[in-house]
Structures are given as C-alpha cells and as structure tokens.
Design an enzyme around this catalytic site. Structure first.
Site, short mmCIF file in Angstrom:
data_model
loop_
_atom_site.label_atom_id
_atom_site.label_comp_id
_atom_site.label_asym_id
_atom_site.label_seq_id
_atom_site.Cartn_x
_atom_site.Cartn_y
_atom_site.Cartn_z
N LYS A 22 0.86 -1.19 0.00
CA LYS A 22 0.00 0.00 0.00
C LYS A 22 0.90 1.23 0.00
O LYS A 22 1.82 1.34 0.81
CB LYS A 22 -0.90 0.02 1.24
N ASP A 69 -1.72 -2.25 -4.04
CA ASP A 69 -3.14 -2.27 -3.65
C ASP A 69 -3.74 -0.89 -3.92
O ASP A 69 -3.03 0.11 -3.91
CB ASP A 69 -3.27 -2.54 -2.14
N MET A 70 -5.05 -0.86 -4.11
CA MET A 70 -5.72 0.44 -4.24
C MET A 70 -6.40 0.76 -2.91
O MET A 70 -7.18 -0.03 -2.40
CB MET A 70 -6.75 0.41 -5.37
N GLN A 126 -10.58 -0.70 -8.63
CA GLN A 126 -11.84 -1.03 -7.97
C GLN A 126 -13.03 -0.73 -8.89
O GLN A 126 -13.18 0.42 -9.33
CB GLN A 126 -11.98 -0.18 -6.70
N ARG A 184 -5.18 -6.12 -11.17
CA ARG A 184 -6.11 -6.85 -10.32
C ARG A 184 -7.45 -6.09 -10.33
O ARG A 184 -7.50 -4.93 -9.92
CB ARG A 184 -5.57 -6.91 -8.89
N GLY A 236 -13.87 -3.30 -4.58
CA GLY A 236 -13.55 -2.12 -3.77
C GLY A 236 -14.06 -2.29 -2.36
O GLY A 236 -15.19 -2.73 -2.15
N ALA A 237 -13.23 -1.94 -1.37
CA ALA A 237 -13.51 -2.29 0.03
C ALA A 237 -13.74 -1.10 0.95
O ALA A 237 -13.86 -1.28 2.16
CB ALA A 237 -12.37 -3.15 0.56
N HIS A 287 -14.71 -13.34 -4.90
CA HIS A 287 -15.22 -14.62 -4.42
C HIS A 287 -16.65 -14.80 -4.91
O HIS A 287 -17.37 -15.65 -4.42
CB HIS A 287 -15.19 -14.66 -2.89
N ARG A 310 -12.82 -6.77 6.27
CA ARG A 310 -13.38 -8.13 6.05
C ARG A 310 -14.71 -8.29 6.80
O ARG A 310 -15.62 -8.94 6.31
CB ARG A 310 -12.38 -9.21 6.53
P1 FDA Z 1 -18.91 -9.96 -2.73
O1 FDA Z 1 -18.62 -9.02 -1.63
O2 FDA Z 1 -20.16 -9.78 -3.51
O3 FDA Z 1 -18.83 -11.42 -2.15
C1 FDA Z 1 -19.15 -12.59 -2.90
C2 FDA Z 1 -19.23 -13.75 -1.92
O4 FDA Z 1 -17.92 -14.01 -1.39
C3 FDA Z 1 -20.09 -13.47 -0.69
O5 FDA Z 1 -21.42 -13.80 -0.90
C4 FDA Z 1 -19.44 -14.33 0.37
O6 FDA Z 1 -19.87 -15.67 0.22
C5 FDA Z 1 -17.98 -14.29 0.00
N1 FDA Z 1 -17.24 -13.25 0.76
C6 FDA Z 1 -16.82 -12.04 0.30
N2 FDA Z 1 -16.14 -11.37 1.26
C7 FDA Z 1 -16.13 -12.18 2.34
C8 FDA Z 1 -15.56 -12.07 3.65
N3 FDA Z 1 -14.90 -11.02 4.05
N4 FDA Z 1 -15.75 -13.08 4.51
C9 FDA Z 1 -16.44 -14.20 4.13
N5 FDA Z 1 -16.99 -14.36 2.90
C10 FDA Z 1 -16.84 -13.38 2.02
N6 FDA Z 1 -10.20 -3.95 -2.26
C11 FDA Z 1 -9.68 -2.70 -2.42
O7 FDA Z 1 -10.38 -1.72 -2.23
N7 FDA Z 1 -8.36 -2.53 -2.76
C12 FDA Z 1 -7.55 -3.59 -3.00
O8 FDA Z 1 -6.38 -3.41 -3.34
C13 FDA Z 1 -8.09 -4.90 -2.85
N8 FDA Z 1 -7.32 -6.00 -3.03
C14 FDA Z 1 -7.89 -7.25 -3.04
C15 FDA Z 1 -7.15 -8.37 -3.36
C16 FDA Z 1 -7.75 -9.60 -3.46
C17 FDA Z 1 -6.93 -10.79 -3.84
C18 FDA Z 1 -9.14 -9.73 -3.22
C19 FDA Z 1 -9.85 -11.05 -3.38
C20 FDA Z 1 -9.89 -8.65 -2.85
C21 FDA Z 1 -9.28 -7.40 -2.73
N9 FDA Z 1 -9.99 -6.29 -2.32
C22 FDA Z 1 -9.43 -5.04 -2.47
C23 FDA Z 1 -11.33 -6.46 -1.67
C24 FDA Z 1 -12.46 -6.37 -2.67
O9 FDA Z 1 -12.54 -5.06 -3.16
C25 FDA Z 1 -13.80 -6.78 -2.02
O10 FDA Z 1 -14.07 -5.92 -0.95
C26 FDA Z 1 -13.85 -8.21 -1.53
O11 FDA Z 1 -13.14 -9.07 -2.37
C27 FDA Z 1 -15.29 -8.73 -1.50
O12 FDA Z 1 -15.85 -8.66 -2.76
P2 FDA Z 1 -16.19 -9.93 -3.70
O13 FDA Z 1 -15.71 -9.62 -5.06
O14 FDA Z 1 -15.65 -11.17 -3.11
O15 FDA Z 1 -17.76 -9.95 -3.83
#
Ligand code: FDA
Length: 303
Positions: A98, A132-133, A161, A182, A186-187, A226, A285
């Site tokens: 980061k 990372d973003m 993101q 990647r 977005g988180a 995921h 998370r």
């Molecule tokens: P979504 O949130 O819709 O989840 C799909 C399904 O996955 C859910 O229904 C659940 O089953 C499962 N799931 C998802 N999150 C879970 C959790 N925490 N615990 C348990 N189950 C879960 N963001 C960012 O802003 N900057 C970044 O640099 C990164 N880098 C990054 C790297 C990698 C390898 C990953 C996988 C993710 C990131 N992220 C990130 C986080 C990303 O933006 C996002 O917040 C999470 O991956 C959750 O989104 P999903 O795409 O999984 O979909």
C-alpha cells in the site's frame, strides 16, 4: 455502499472498539482466520504450505496511513526482507503493498523511491510487486505512481476497484503498459459522486472491466473476487483467451471454492496478509459479510 457496511465501519472506527478487538482473545482469534500471523516467519511457513497445495501467493505486510518517515522506511526494509525470503525459500509468491504504508502521505517522492527499490529487488528474484488500491483520497496518485514505475521497471501490478466511476478509464489508460491488473469490487466507503453504490452497479462495472481485460493480450488479468457469478463468467471468457490470467482470493475467504478452482486447473493467488497492524484489514473483512460481523459482535460483546 450498503447500510450494513457503513454501520460496521462506523462502529469499528472507534478507539474503544479497536482496543476491545486487538487486546481480547475473540478479536485475535477472528483475525487469525484472515491473517497468517504477526511475523514474517509465520507468513513464510503458511505461504509454503499454500504453495504445496497448488496455490500461488501474494504476501501483504499489514500497515497503512503511515505518518512518519521511520515507519515508512521500516516497512520498506521489511518488504525487502520479505522479497529476499521469497528468493531464498523458492516461494511461488509476489508482494502486495500500500503506498500510504510507504510514505505517500508524507512525501509522494518517498513512495515513488520505495516502489522503485522494491521493484528492483523483486526483479532480482524474478517476482513482481502489486500496488493495492486504497481509499479515493489516494486513487489518482496511486495510478500515477504505478504508471511511472511500470514504464521504468516492467514488473508491477495495480488493483483497480470497479465501484469507482473512473476505473474503466484508468484501465483503458493502463492496459497497454503490460503489467498485471487486479480487478476487485472495492472495500472502502466512498461517496456517490465518485463511486457506484449498489451491488448491481458495482457488479456491472466489474463485468465491463473483466471483458476489457480478458480481451487484452498485453495485460495479465488478476480476477480478484469470491463472487460465483463473476468467477463463472471469467471461466467462459477464458475459453477464448490465449494468454495467461489468474484468479485471486483472500486468505480465509471461501476456501472450498479456492480448492475447487485449483483442482480444475486454474491459477489462483491467495492474498496472504501478515504483521501486527491487522485491525483496519480485519474491519474491512467484517464489513463485507454480515455473518462475520455477527460472529465478532457475539464473541466480543457477549449475547
Ligand atoms: P462480494 O462481496 O459480492 O462477495 C461474494 C461472496 O464471497 C459473498 O457472498 C461471500 O460468500 C464471500 N465473501 C466475500 N467477502 C467475504 C468475507 N470477508 N468473509 C467471508 N466471505 C466473504 N479492495 C480494495 O479496495 N483494494 C484492493 O487493493 C483490494 N485487493 C484485493 C485483493 C484480493 C486478492 C481480493 C480477493 C480482494 C481485494 N480487495 C481489495 C477487496 C475487494 O474489493 C472486495 O471488498 C472483496 O473481495 C469482497 O468482494 P467480492 O468480489 O468477493 O464480492
């Protein structure tokens, strides 16, 4: 961004809750689900195990929003050691960093210099550095640093993101540079003026970016989700892609799905965080999934 996410971020963003989580056993035990451990040694051991099970890894030293030079330099030194261990132990791993951990908020020059050093070190052991973003205060600077460093060193990657309105344009601008990109949803909690708010809009933007990147021969797509629907779409798009791509998932999230993808022959990189600064990572998370937050609330505050 959902009301649930905003509520979790509101609760966890207080000093009292942070103390409760970082100092109590339930908080620490929840963190262990998502974080390898506090030391590099533990992270290397976990990474070796994951390699043995067919996963590739991205090692992430936890820490962000650093406000003094010493901490920024300390993080660079720890990452240098991490890269050395990747080489020495023959790990199939890269690193994720980061920019605010490397001093972006103190002096952008510090972060640029740090990225250059890490990229060179990584090159020496034939690996890569992914940036990372972070939240939207840093998006423009992060894209610029990536662009310059990728032009100079050629072994970098960047997270984009899909919730950010600007990301499709960023992707168009960056794809010709040939790094790894990647794509994630977005988180962070972002305002509606700059970011999609509904799951439908975030997913639609993800699909648009996914189609673009899977059609790009120059870029290594890293599909970081995921979400079953997006994973299935990626598999369909992969049928007509001649160049490599990979899935990426977070350590501790949907392990059964992770196993299935590797058994089906796909490359899957596990994002493996380690270090003592795990609280902000854990809160993101928790905010992603109601079940995580309920489990946490019950164990820390009691029924
Ligand atoms: P979504 O949130 O819709 O989840 C799909 C399904 O996955 C859910 O229904 C659940 O089953 C499962 N799931 C998802 N999150 C879970 C959790 N925490 N615990 C348990 N189950 C879960 N963001 C960012 O802003 N900057 C970044 O640099 C990164 N880098 C990054 C790297 C990698 C390898 C990953 C996988 C993710 C990131 N992220 C990130 C986080 C990303 O933006 C996002 O917040 C999470 O991956 C959750 O989104 P999903 O795409 O999984 O979909």
């Amino acid at each position: 961004m959902s009301l649930f996410t905003k509520a979790v971020v509101g609760v966890t963003d207080t000093a009292l809750v942070e103390r409760l989580v970082t100092k109590t056993r339930p908080g620490k035990s929840l963190a262990r689900r998502f974080v390898a451990g506090e030391s590099l040694d533990v992270a290397v051991t976990v990474a070796k195990g994951l390699n043995g099970e067919g996963f590739v890894v991205s090692l992430d030293l936890l820490g962000e929003q650093v406000t003094d030079r010493e901490s920024a330099q300390g993080a660079v030194a720890e990452y240098e050691e991490c890269i050395e261990r990747i080489g020495d132990e023959g790990l199939d791993a890269n690193i994720s960093v980061k920019l605010t951990q490397l001093g972006l908020n103190i002096d952008p020059g510090l972060a640029i210099e740090a990225i250059g050093r890490l990229a060179e070190r990584a090159q020496a052991v034939a690996t890569t550095v992914t940036i990372d973003m972070e939240d939207s205060r840093h998006t423009a600077a992060t894209v610029d640093v990536y662009e310059e460093a990728q032009r100079r060193h050629g072994n970098l990657g960047l997270a984009l993101q899909s919730y950010m309105h600007r990301s499709v344009d960023d992707l168009t601008r960056l794809m010709p540079l040939g790094g790894h990109i990647r794509i994630c949803k977005g988180a962070y909690v972002e305002p509606r003026e700059i970011a999609h708010q509904s799951k439908e809009a975030v997913d639609a933007a993800f699909v648009e970016m996914l189609r673009m990147i899977m059609a790009s021969p120059d870029t290594l797509p890293a599909v970081a989700t995921h979400d079953q629907v997006l994973i299935d779409l990626t598999k369909r798009l992969a049928q007509t892609r001649e160049n490599p791509f990979e899935f990426q998932m977070l350590y501790g999230v949907r392990p059964t799905l992770q196993r299935e993808l590797v058994d089906q022959g796909f490359q899957l990189r596990i994002y493996l965080p380690f270090g003592s600064q795990w609280y902000p990572y854990l809160t993101r998370r928790l905010a992603e999934r109601p079940a995580n937050a309920w489990f946490f609330a019950r164990s820390v505050f009691g029924r």
